[in-house]
Design a protein around this motif. Sequence first.
Motif, PDB file in Angstrom:
ATOM      1  N   ALA A  90       0.816  -1.214   0.000  1.00 34.49           N
ATOM      2  CA  ALA A  90       0.000   0.000   0.000  1.00 34.49           C
ATOM      3  C   ALA A  90       0.852   1.267   0.000  1.00 34.49           C
ATOM      4  CB  ALA A  90      -0.929   0.010   1.207  1.00 34.49           C
ATOM      5  N   PHE A  91       2.142   1.155   0.345  1.00 41.43           N
ATOM      6  CA  PHE A  91       3.014   2.320   0.388  1.00 41.43           C
ATOM      7  C   PHE A  91       3.567   2.574  -1.013  1.00 41.43           C
ATOM      8  CE2 PHE A  91       4.195   0.888   4.935  1.00 41.43           C
ATOM      9  CZ  PHE A  91       2.977   1.332   5.407  1.00 41.43           C
ATOM     10  N   GLU A  92       3.542   3.825  -1.437  1.00 39.32           N
ATOM     11  CA  GLU A  92       4.011   4.177  -2.771  1.00 39.32           C
ATOM     12  C   GLU A  92       5.343   4.901  -2.687  1.00 39.32           C
ATOM     13  OE1 GLU A  92       0.984   6.359  -4.816  1.00 39.32           O
ATOM     14  OE2 GLU A  92      -0.449   4.701  -4.705  1.00 39.32           O
ATOM     15  N   PRO A  93       6.208   4.682  -3.697  1.00 37.47           N
ATOM     16  CA  PRO A  93       7.500   5.383  -3.696  1.00 37.47           C
ATOM     17  C   PRO A  93       7.311   6.856  -4.020  1.00 37.47           C
ATOM     18  CG  PRO A  93       7.234   4.131  -5.725  1.00 37.47           C
ATOM     19  CD  PRO A  93       6.046   3.814  -4.851  1.00 37.47           C
ATOM     20  N   GLY A  94       8.349   7.618  -3.711  1.00 37.07           N
ATOM     21  CA  GLY A  94       8.302   9.042  -4.032  1.00 37.07           C
ATOM     22  C   GLY A  94       8.130   9.888  -2.795  1.00 37.07           C
ATOM     23  N   ARG A  95       7.476  11.008  -2.984  1.00 43.73           N
ATOM     24  CA  ARG A  95       7.278  11.947  -1.882  1.00 43.73           C
ATOM     25  C   ARG A  95       6.484  11.285  -0.757  1.00 43.73           C
ATOM     26  NH1 ARG A  95       7.016  17.865  -3.498  1.00 43.73           N
ATOM     27  NH2 ARG A  95       5.905  17.864  -1.537  1.00 43.73           N
ATOM     28  N   PRO A  96       6.738  11.708   0.502  1.00 44.84           N
ATOM     29  CA  PRO A  96       5.984  11.123   1.623  1.00 44.84           C
ATOM     30  C   PRO A  96       4.489  11.385   1.471  1.00 44.84           C
ATOM     31  CG  PRO A  96       7.809  12.469   2.410  1.00 44.84           C
ATOM     32  CD  PRO A  96       7.715  12.682   0.936  1.00 44.84           C
ATOM     33  N   GLY A  97       3.696  10.367   1.754  1.00 49.56           N
ATOM     34  CA  GLY A  97       2.255  10.501   1.705  1.00 49.56           C
ATOM     35  C   GLY A  97       1.711  11.115   2.985  1.00 49.56           C
ATOM     36  N   GLU A  98       0.393  11.245   3.019  1.00 53.46           N
ATOM     37  CA  GLU A  98      -0.276  11.829   4.189  1.00 53.46           C
ATOM     38  C   GLU A  98       0.050  11.076   5.470  1.00 53.46           C
ATOM     39  OE1 GLU A  98      -4.627  12.777   4.639  1.00 53.46           O
ATOM     40  OE2 GLU A  98      -4.408  12.991   2.470  1.00 53.46           O
ATOM     41  N   ALA A  99       0.027   9.737   5.393  1.00 53.31           N
ATOM     42  CA  ALA A  99       0.264   8.930   6.590  1.00 53.31           C
ATOM     43  C   ALA A  99       1.683   9.117   7.121  1.00 53.31           C
ATOM     44  CB  ALA A  99      -0.014   7.459   6.303  1.00 53.31           C
ATOM     45  N   ALA A 100       2.668   9.185   6.237  1.00 53.98           N
ATOM     46  CA  ALA A 100       4.063   9.382   6.664  1.00 53.98           C
ATOM     47  C   ALA A 100       4.234  10.745   7.325  1.00 53.98           C
ATOM     48  CB  ALA A 100       5.009   9.243   5.476  1.00 53.98           C
ATOM     49  N   ILE A 101       3.618  11.758   6.749  1.00 51.44           N
ATOM     50  CA  ILE A 101       3.705  13.105   7.320  1.00 51.44           C
ATOM     51  C   ILE A 101       3.014  13.141   8.677  1.00 51.44           C
ATOM     52  CG2 ILE A 101       2.953  15.499   7.016  1.00 51.44           C
ATOM     53  CD1 ILE A 101       3.376  14.991   3.945  1.00 51.44           C
ATOM     54  N   GLU A 102       1.844  12.534   8.764  1.00 47.66           N
ATOM     55  CA  GLU A 102       1.103  12.533  10.034  1.00 47.66           C
ATOM     56  C   GLU A 102       1.862  11.758  11.110  1.00 47.66           C
ATOM     57  OE1 GLU A 102      -1.785  13.469  12.815  1.00 47.66           O
ATOM     58  OE2 GLU A 102      -1.365  14.345  10.855  1.00 47.66           O
ATOM     59  N   LEU A 103       2.476  10.625  10.752  1.00 47.19           N
ATOM     60  CA  LEU A 103       3.256   9.863  11.725  1.00 47.19           C
ATOM     61  C   LEU A 103       4.412  10.702  12.248  1.00 47.19           C
ATOM     62  CD1 LEU A 103       3.867   7.236  13.250  1.00 47.19           C
ATOM     63  CD2 LEU A 103       5.199   6.510  11.249  1.00 47.19           C
ATOM     64  N   GLY A 104       5.108  11.403  11.367  1.00 51.34           N
ATOM     65  CA  GLY A 104       6.194  12.287  11.798  1.00 51.34           C
ATOM     66  C   GLY A 104       5.704  13.356  12.749  1.00 51.34           C
ATOM     67  N   ARG A 105       4.532  13.924  12.462  1.00 49.14           N
ATOM     68  CA  ARG A 105       3.964  14.956  13.343  1.00 49.14           C
ATOM     69  C   ARG A 105       3.594  14.393  14.707  1.00 49.14           C
ATOM     70  NH1 ARG A 105       0.051  17.589   8.823  1.00 49.14           N
ATOM     71  NH2 ARG A 105       1.616  18.883   7.813  1.00 49.14           N
ATOM     72  N   VAL A 106       3.021  13.197  14.729  1.00 50.76           N
ATOM     73  CA  VAL A 106       2.628  12.583  16.002  1.00 50.76           C
ATOM     74  C   VAL A 106       3.866  12.308  16.856  1.00 50.76           C
ATOM     75  CG1 VAL A 106       1.666  10.481  17.028  1.00 50.76           C
ATOM     76  CG2 VAL A 106       0.455  11.615  15.159  1.00 50.76           C
ATOM     77  N   ILE A 107       4.913  11.781  16.242  1.00 49.90           N
ATOM     78  CA  ILE A 107       6.148  11.501  16.983  1.00 49.90           C
ATOM     79  C   ILE A 107       6.769  12.803  17.483  1.00 49.90           C
ATOM     80  CG2 ILE A 107       8.508  10.625  16.780  1.00 49.90           C
ATOM     81  CD1 ILE A 107       7.338   8.556  14.763  1.00 49.90           C
TER      82      ILE A 107
END
Length: 151
Positions: A90-107
């Motif tokens: 389900a993860f796509e290559p390239g720029r970070p998706g919404e989930a990756a950005i949100e995970l970074g923000r939560v951490i």
Amino acid sequence: MDQRWRPTVNEREFIEQALQSDLRVDGRRPFDFRKLTISFGREDGSAEVLLGETCVMGYVTAQLVPPYKDRPNEGTLAIFTEFSPMADPAFEPGRPGEAAIELGRVIDRGLRESRAVDMESLCVVAGKHVWAVRVDLHILDNGGYGLYIVY
């Protein structure tokens, strides 16, 4: 691809009934944790974390920089996450998706609000030099748990 998971009515009812019955799909009790393993890498600042079947590789780097003018006594902390397509289809290559950005923000928010990182301790010379700490997290194996943002 939209990585958000929206449960159907049946899935929502199943989850609610499972929670009320203290059932989990993997057999754990409600307050049991997944097995946690932390291995420090050969390189300085690297570590691998296994939480159940989820595997994350982390790299921490730091450099001396001038501080922000409005915070002359504080260093900086930046969290970056990458969801590898090898970890989950389900993860796509390239720029970070919404989930990756949100995970970074939560951490980031968790570290700042818990004061786990004292930003003032990253100051070397007030107004001149502070540490800019960067944390890169690479999701190597999703393990099917918890990396989807639920709305």
